[in-house]
Design an enzyme around this catalytic site. Structure first.
Site, PDB file in Angstrom:
ATOM      1  N   ASP A  81       0.856  -1.198   0.000  1.00 37.12           N
ATOM      2  CA  ASP A  81       0.000   0.000   0.000  1.00 37.12           C
ATOM      3  C   ASP A  81       0.890   1.246   0.000  1.00 37.12           C
ATOM      4  OD1 ASP A  81      -2.357   1.527   0.225  1.00 37.12           O
ATOM      5  OD2 ASP A  81      -2.267   1.524   2.419  1.00 37.12           O
ATOM      6  N   HIS A  82       0.560   2.224  -0.820  1.00 32.47           N
ATOM      7  CA  HIS A  82       1.313   3.486  -0.883  1.00 32.47           C
ATOM      8  C   HIS A  82       2.815   3.270  -1.016  1.00 32.47           C
ATOM      9  CE1 HIS A  82      -1.976   6.321  -0.143  1.00 32.47           C
ATOM     10  NE2 HIS A  82      -2.446   5.433   0.711  1.00 32.47           N
ATOM     11  N   GLY A 182      -6.805   8.985   8.109  1.00 32.40           N
ATOM     12  CA  GLY A 182      -6.766   9.325   9.533  1.00 32.40           C
ATOM     13  C   GLY A 182      -8.144   9.634  10.082  1.00 32.40           C
ATOM     14  N   GLY A 210      -8.604   6.400   2.760  1.00 32.29           N
ATOM     15  CA  GLY A 210      -9.226   7.115   3.866  1.00 32.29           C
ATOM     16  C   GLY A 210     -10.607   6.554   4.122  1.00 32.29           C
ATOM     17  N   GLY A 211     -10.727   5.227   4.007  1.00 29.53           N
ATOM     18  CA  GLY A 211     -12.053   4.592   4.043  1.00 29.53           C
ATOM     19  C   GLY A 211     -12.585   4.334   5.434  1.00 29.53           C
ATOM     20  N   TYR A 233      -8.007   1.437   7.912  1.00 27.53           N
ATOM     21  CA  TYR A 233      -7.009   1.166   8.951  1.00 27.53           C
ATOM     22  C   TYR A 233      -7.292   1.919  10.268  1.00 27.53           C
ATOM     23  CZ  TYR A 233      -2.823   2.222  11.627  1.00 27.53           C
ATOM     24  OH  TYR A 233      -1.966   2.448  12.662  1.00 27.53           O
ATOM     25  N   THR A 234      -7.373   3.261  10.190  1.00 18.85           N
ATOM     26  CA  THR A 234      -7.312   4.083  11.409  1.00 18.85           C
ATOM     27  C   THR A 234      -8.339   3.689  12.467  1.00 18.85           C
ATOM     28  OG1 THR A 234      -6.462   5.939  10.130  1.00 18.85           O
ATOM     29  CG2 THR A 234      -7.345   6.465  12.302  1.00 18.85           C
TER      30      THR A 234
HETATM   31  P1  13P Z   1      -7.955   5.379   7.028  1.00 18.79           P
HETATM   32  O1  13P Z   1      -6.905   6.242   7.657  1.00 18.79           O
HETATM   33  O2  13P Z   1      -9.240   6.113   6.823  1.00 18.79           O
HETATM   34  O3  13P Z   1      -8.180   4.118   7.789  1.00 18.79           O
HETATM   35  O4  13P Z   1      -7.438   4.992   5.571  1.00 18.79           O
HETATM   36  C1  13P Z   1      -6.449   4.037   5.394  1.00 18.79           C
HETATM   37  C2  13P Z   1      -5.895   4.081   4.010  1.00 18.79           C
HETATM   38  O5  13P Z   1      -6.414   4.726   3.130  1.00 18.79           O
HETATM   39  C3  13P Z   1      -4.669   3.282   3.763  1.00 18.79           C
HETATM   40  O6  13P Z   1      -4.207   3.406   2.461  1.00 18.79           O
END
Ligand code: 13P
Length: 283
Positions: A81-82, A182, A210-211, A233-234
């Site tokens: 990822d990224h 985040g 950012g899901g 993730y966050t």
């Molecule tokens: P969140 O920070 O909304 O969980 O997004 C995670 C993300 O986009 C990882 O690539």
């Protein structure tokens, strides 16, 4: 079992669902995510972001992710990822990852095209899919820098998405349309119409970064417009922290760290259970 990014996205297309793509830099996130994928027998993406190297290096957590995915009864993709450099993507492939995202979104457009194209050529040699990114989203995927609101001037433009997909050959495209990495510090304002335009113009599945932190209605409305992979993730990691904090408050005589990891994994599993029921329309 391991499946490719294209297979997972094809499933999502057929089922009109979104694939949960969970960042798993710790064992608690990894095992919590896999448990939920197995519970509902759904495809999922397990991913490691370059920004999470300080949590665990891809050479340490990566082989564990690959082995857990291989042994699982659920169909799983193991994805970089990224990735910010082609070398980082190569490090992922070297430990057995079978998919990658290259994030050149902060580069000038031509450099983003050239570097993403190079990653697509590398991945083609293995038969792996690649996710690219166009348009800028605030915050980083480790959840620490978010301003909590998205800047509409930095949203992805449909014409650019069409040109970018044609020039790079990416399998899926991460776009900016209102989500932020985040914590949300203000109400998210998702531009659903733009998602539909990006899907039609680009011709490939749209990825939501950012899901985490959205409502089920917001996920499903985004999926209906063409989002097929949802990076999350966050809020799962935040649930883990809250569980650990509660345990320490309620049982201050806790004397081993692993009690916290058990509480954390249970909280992650509960958080991801709700996510999966929403994204895969489990009623
Ligand atoms: P969140 O920070 O909304 O969980 O997004 C995670 C993300 O986009 C990882 O690539």
């Amino acid at each position: 079992m391991l499946i490719g990014l294209r297979q997972a996205l094809d499933h999502a297309e057929r089922a009109n669902c979104g694939i949960a793509a969970i960042n798993t830099p710790t064992l608690e996130l990894l095992l919590g995510a896999v448990k939920v994928a197995e519970r509902y027998a759904v495809p999922m993406v397990l991913q490691h972001a370059q920004v999470h190297e300080p949590v665990n290096a891809i050479e340490d957590i990566g082989p564990v992710m690959v082995e857990v995915a291989r042994r699982s009864s659920a169909p799983l993709v193991v994805h970089v990822d990224h990735g910010e450099t082609i070398e980082y993507v190569e490090r992922g492939f070297a430990v057995g990852f079978n998919s990658a995202m290259f994030d050149g979104s902060r580069l000038p457009y031509d450099d983003n095209v050239a570097q993403t194209r190079a990653v697509v050529e590398l991945a083609d040699g293995y038969g792996f899919g690649v996710e690219g990114e166009l348009g800028i989203m605030p915050g980083r995927e480790d959840g620490v820098e978010s301003t909590g609101t998205a800047d509409e001037a930095l949203y992805t433009r449909p014409d650019d998405a069409a040109a970018f997909v044609a020039a790079t050959g990416v399998t899926a495209l991460a776009c900016s349309f209102g989500t932020v990495h985040g914590l949300y510090k203000a109400e998210p304002k998702i531009n659903y119409e733009l998602i539909g335009e990006l899907r039609r113009a680009g011709g490939v599945p749209v990825v939501m970064h950012g899901g985490s932190g959205l409502s089920c209605d917001e996920y499903r409305a985004s999926i209906d417009q063409g989002v097929r992979k949802i990076n999350y993730y966050t809020y799962a990691d935040k649930a883990a922290l809250e569980a650990a904090r509660t345990l320490l408050t309620e049982k201050p005589d806790t004397y081993v760290f692993s009690d916290l990891t058990v509480a954390a994994q249970a909280a992650i599993t509960a958080d991801l259970d709700a996510l999966v029921r929403c994204l895969y329309r489990v009623f």
